[in-house]
Write a protein that holds these residues in place. Sequence first.
Motif: not given
Length: 261
Positions: A253, A255-256, A243, A215, A209, A239-241, A211
């Motif tokens: 992954t 993520t933000q 892959n 995004i 993961k 959270v937004s994510y 960050s």
Amino acid sequence: MKMGKQIGSSLSVLTVSDLARSRQYYREVLGFDVTDWWAERDGLNGMALKLHQAPEGFTPVPNPPEAGADTGVDVQGYTDTWAGLDSLYEEFKSKGAAFAREPVVYPDFGPWKEFVVEDPDGYHLAFGGIDGARAHASIEPRIDAGIVWVRDLERAVERYGKLIGMQAREEDRYGHLHLFRLDNGTSLMLDSNGMESVPVRENGAPQLKLSTHDIERAKSEALQHGFEIALDIQRLPSVSYFNIRDEDGNVLTITQDIHSS
């Protein structure tokens, strides 16, 4: 909307009388990773310093001792166990480090065990810690590196270096594997050992993961660097994510975190 963590690390700034001498001491005696920008041990969230050449006529001035103490401290480092602290002491001692204070235990503070190293300008670096409940476990509660198996090491190093904005250095190559030493003290390890005949996985869960603070930009950059989108951006309240997948089938992954203003 407030961004996620905005301060990733901090560095102590030491003005030194002879920059080359200090860099050599921190590299060869204290085991720091020394570059033109900083000197760090165990990543920028370990012990991280900036060494600045003093202007002509200026003499470095280390911190004086606090009231009731016999030794001033300019930089304080912490260890999780006394076993780790003792190992660090023996390492420094074997390389000829100068000690302003040998290891001592303070029973009323945890108990707390500490020693103090002195650099060529008289700056004092204190290392100490409390041997807490984890002392019974020989495996430390931290992840040193995430391992990603790849088939073409050169191509993977170039691609991942661009993804995380880090330059690949020759000193971080160890035969069939390459380390990216990350800002939080962990490493990303790309390993190609024995991967020539291993088939590419078509499906798999995320292995790492990472960050981002943007995004949409992160998705665009990942595509530019040769990754494919395994799962498009998902937006949740906190959270937004999304892959991504590399050519070897490894899934990451991105993520933000979303913070309410």
